[in-house]
Design an enzyme around this catalytic site. Structure first.
Site, PDB file in Angstrom:
ATOM      1  N   GLY A  13       0.776  -1.234   0.000  1.00 20.26           N
ATOM      2  CA  GLY A  13       0.000   0.000   0.000  1.00 20.26           C
ATOM      3  C   GLY A  13       0.807   1.284   0.000  1.00 20.26           C
ATOM      4  N   SER A  14       2.029   1.258  -0.538  1.00 16.58           N
ATOM      5  CA  SER A  14       2.830   2.497  -0.538  1.00 16.58           C
ATOM      6  C   SER A  14       2.182   3.580  -1.385  1.00 16.58           C
ATOM      7  CB  SER A  14       4.252   2.210  -1.020  1.00 16.58           C
ATOM      8  OG  SER A  14       4.282   1.917  -2.400  1.00 16.58           O
ATOM      9  N   ASN A  15       1.535   3.198  -2.487  1.00 20.58           N
ATOM     10  CA  ASN A  15       0.836   4.207  -3.287  1.00 20.58           C
ATOM     11  C   ASN A  15      -0.398   4.722  -2.553  1.00 20.58           C
ATOM     12  OD1 ASN A  15       1.924   4.789  -6.110  1.00 20.58           O
ATOM     13  ND2 ASN A  15       2.173   2.590  -5.969  1.00 20.58           N
ATOM     14  N   ARG A  66     -16.038 -14.954  -9.546  1.00 22.09           N
ATOM     15  CA  ARG A  66     -15.610 -13.555  -9.626  1.00 22.09           C
ATOM     16  C   ARG A  66     -16.779 -12.594  -9.495  1.00 22.09           C
ATOM     17  NH1 ARG A  66     -10.737 -11.469 -11.536  1.00 22.09           N
ATOM     18  NH2 ARG A  66     -10.130 -13.536 -12.299  1.00 22.09           N
ATOM     19  N   MET A  91      -4.367  -6.197  -7.148  1.00 27.09           N
ATOM     20  CA  MET A  91      -3.906  -7.215  -8.079  1.00 27.09           C
ATOM     21  C   MET A  91      -5.018  -8.109  -8.619  1.00 27.09           C
ATOM     22  SD  MET A  91      -0.940  -6.184  -8.251  1.00 27.09           S
ATOM     23  CE  MET A  91      -0.033  -7.388  -9.199  1.00 27.09           C
ATOM     24  N   ARG A  92      -6.254  -7.694  -8.553  1.00 31.79           N
ATOM     25  CA  ARG A  92      -7.342  -8.480  -9.148  1.00 31.79           C
ATOM     26  C   ARG A  92      -7.804  -7.787 -10.435  1.00 31.79           C
ATOM     27  NH1 ARG A  92      -7.003 -13.130  -7.717  1.00 31.79           N
ATOM     28  NH2 ARG A  92      -9.167 -13.581  -8.189  1.00 31.79           N
ATOM     29  N   ASN A 108      -6.039   3.868 -12.056  1.00 27.80           N
ATOM     30  CA  ASN A 108      -5.067   2.847 -11.690  1.00 27.80           C
ATOM     31  C   ASN A 108      -3.665   3.354 -11.990  1.00 27.80           C
ATOM     32  OD1 ASN A 108      -4.080   0.174 -10.992  1.00 27.80           O
ATOM     33  ND2 ASN A 108      -3.744  -0.140 -13.191  1.00 27.80           N
ATOM     34  N   HIS A 110       0.066   2.009 -13.113  1.00 22.52           N
ATOM     35  CA  HIS A 110       0.684   0.822 -13.723  1.00 22.52           C
ATOM     36  C   HIS A 110       2.172   1.114 -13.936  1.00 22.52           C
ATOM     37  CE1 HIS A 110       0.917  -2.802 -16.182  1.00 22.52           C
ATOM     38  NE2 HIS A 110       1.601  -2.104 -17.068  1.00 22.52           N
ATOM     39  N   SER A 137       2.557   4.883 -15.274  1.00 18.06           N
ATOM     40  CA  SER A 137       1.420   5.598 -15.863  1.00 18.06           C
ATOM     41  C   SER A 137       0.214   5.527 -14.936  1.00 18.06           C
ATOM     42  CB  SER A 137       1.027   4.955 -17.212  1.00 18.06           C
ATOM     43  OG  SER A 137       2.146   4.841 -18.075  1.00 18.06           O
ATOM     44  N   ASP A 146      -5.354  -2.218 -18.479  1.00 19.01           N
ATOM     45  CA  ASP A 146      -4.270  -1.210 -18.593  1.00 19.01           C
ATOM     46  C   ASP A 146      -4.382  -0.408 -19.883  1.00 19.01           C
ATOM     47  OD1 ASP A 146      -2.032  -3.716 -17.261  1.00 19.01           O
ATOM     48  OD2 ASP A 146      -3.260  -2.223 -16.206  1.00 19.01           O
ATOM     49  N   GLU A 175       6.196   6.979  -8.645  1.00 19.49           N
ATOM     50  CA  GLU A 175       4.774   6.624  -8.568  1.00 19.49           C
ATOM     51  C   GLU A 175       4.101   7.429  -7.455  1.00 19.49           C
ATOM     52  OE1 GLU A 175       4.011   2.429  -8.326  1.00 19.49           O
ATOM     53  OE2 GLU A 175       5.714   1.956  -9.598  1.00 19.49           O
TER      54      GLU A 175
HETATM   55  C1  GRF Z   1       3.693  -0.741  -7.553  1.00 18.60           C
HETATM   56  O1  GRF Z   1       4.828  -0.967  -8.355  1.00 18.60           O
HETATM   57  C2  GRF Z   1       2.538  -0.336  -8.450  1.00 18.60           C
HETATM   58  O2  GRF Z   1       2.984   0.270  -9.648  1.00 18.60           O
HETATM   59  C3  GRF Z   1       1.855  -1.604  -8.763  1.00 18.60           C
HETATM   60  O3  GRF Z   1       1.941  -2.342  -7.537  1.00 18.60           O
HETATM   61  C4  GRF Z   1       3.223  -2.070  -6.933  1.00 18.60           C
HETATM   62  C5  GRF Z   1       3.114  -2.061  -5.424  1.00 18.60           C
HETATM   63  O4  GRF Z   1       2.308  -0.981  -5.073  1.00 18.60           O
HETATM   64  N1  GRF Z   1       0.494  -1.385  -9.182  1.00 18.60           N
HETATM   65  P1  GRF Z   1       1.997  -0.595  -3.515  1.00 18.60           P
HETATM   66  O5  GRF Z   1       3.326  -0.406  -2.822  1.00 18.60           O
HETATM   67  O6  GRF Z   1       1.224  -1.742  -2.916  1.00 18.60           O
HETATM   68  O7  GRF Z   1       1.223   0.679  -3.632  1.00 18.60           O
END
Ligand code: GRF
Length: 198
Positions: A13-15, A66, A91-92, A108, A110, A137, A146, A175
């Protein structure tokens, strides 16, 4: 009107942290919910530490169903009434039916210079191709994986001794700058492209 932002994560979850931390003070948006499909996602504790409500919908409980997973996710989102959904390391892959319900309000990030390298393993693919530059992006989410309209890109030079790991590590801070910059514009209806370089 301050826009309500829900953020979907699967991992560290860094983003998400960068987005949440950017929505302070005079900002057109505020985080209202962080949802993870992974109950062990490290980002959940980071969201809670920032007093953002969290919710877990473990996709594994739905097996291969799903649509059932997406129905539970849609229900949780509707309760939070988001104006914007940010996928951040989520990631889904969504079905077209789910996307149709949120298209135009879902972003999103990417880790490639789209339209190059849609899908996975983007850093390795850029290295294998012998590219001299790489990047990330932010795009609107559409039914094409994407493939939605690009709202921002950040570029870095590929160094001769780069590996997929060193590339990913150098790209992540960009990012964390790009996504908040795009969100700030998107929240006021500005879809002009953000361009950054590392
Ligand atoms: C990042 O590289 C992002 O571009 C991709 O997932 C990776 C991990 O993201 N979508 P985060 O640290 O969980 O936000």
């Amino acid at each position: 009107m301050t826009k309500r932002v829900a953020i979907l994560i699967s991992g560290g979850g860094s983003n998400m942290v960068s987005l949440v931390d950017s929505m302070k003070g005079y900002h057109p948006a505020r985080p209202v919910l962080v949802i993870s499909n992974n109950p062990d996602a490290g980002g959940l504790a980071k969201a809670r530490a920032r007093h953002v409500p969290t919710f877990v919908i473990d996709h594994r409980q739905f097996g291969k169903d799903r649509p059932a997973f997406e129905a539970a996710l849609h229900d949780a989102l509707c309760k939070a009434r988001p104006d914007i959904i940010c996928l951040a390391g989520f990631m889904r892959i969504f079905t077209a039916d789910f996307i149709r319900q949120w298209e135009g309000r879902m972003l999103n990030i990417h880790p490639s210079l789209l339209p190059k390298y849609k899908g996975l393993h983007t850093h390795a693919r850029a290295l294998e191709a012998g590219d001299t530059e790489h990047g990330c992006s932010v795009h609107e989410v559409t039914a094409e994986l994407d493939g939605g309209p690009i709202l921002g890109q950040a570029r870095i030079q590929i160094e001769p001794d780069d590996t997929p790991e060193t590339l990913a590590a150098r790209l992540l801070p960009l990012e964390h700058r790009l996504y908040p910059a795009v969100l700030r514009r998107f929240a006021v209806g500005d879809r002009s492209k953000v361009t950054l370089s590392g």
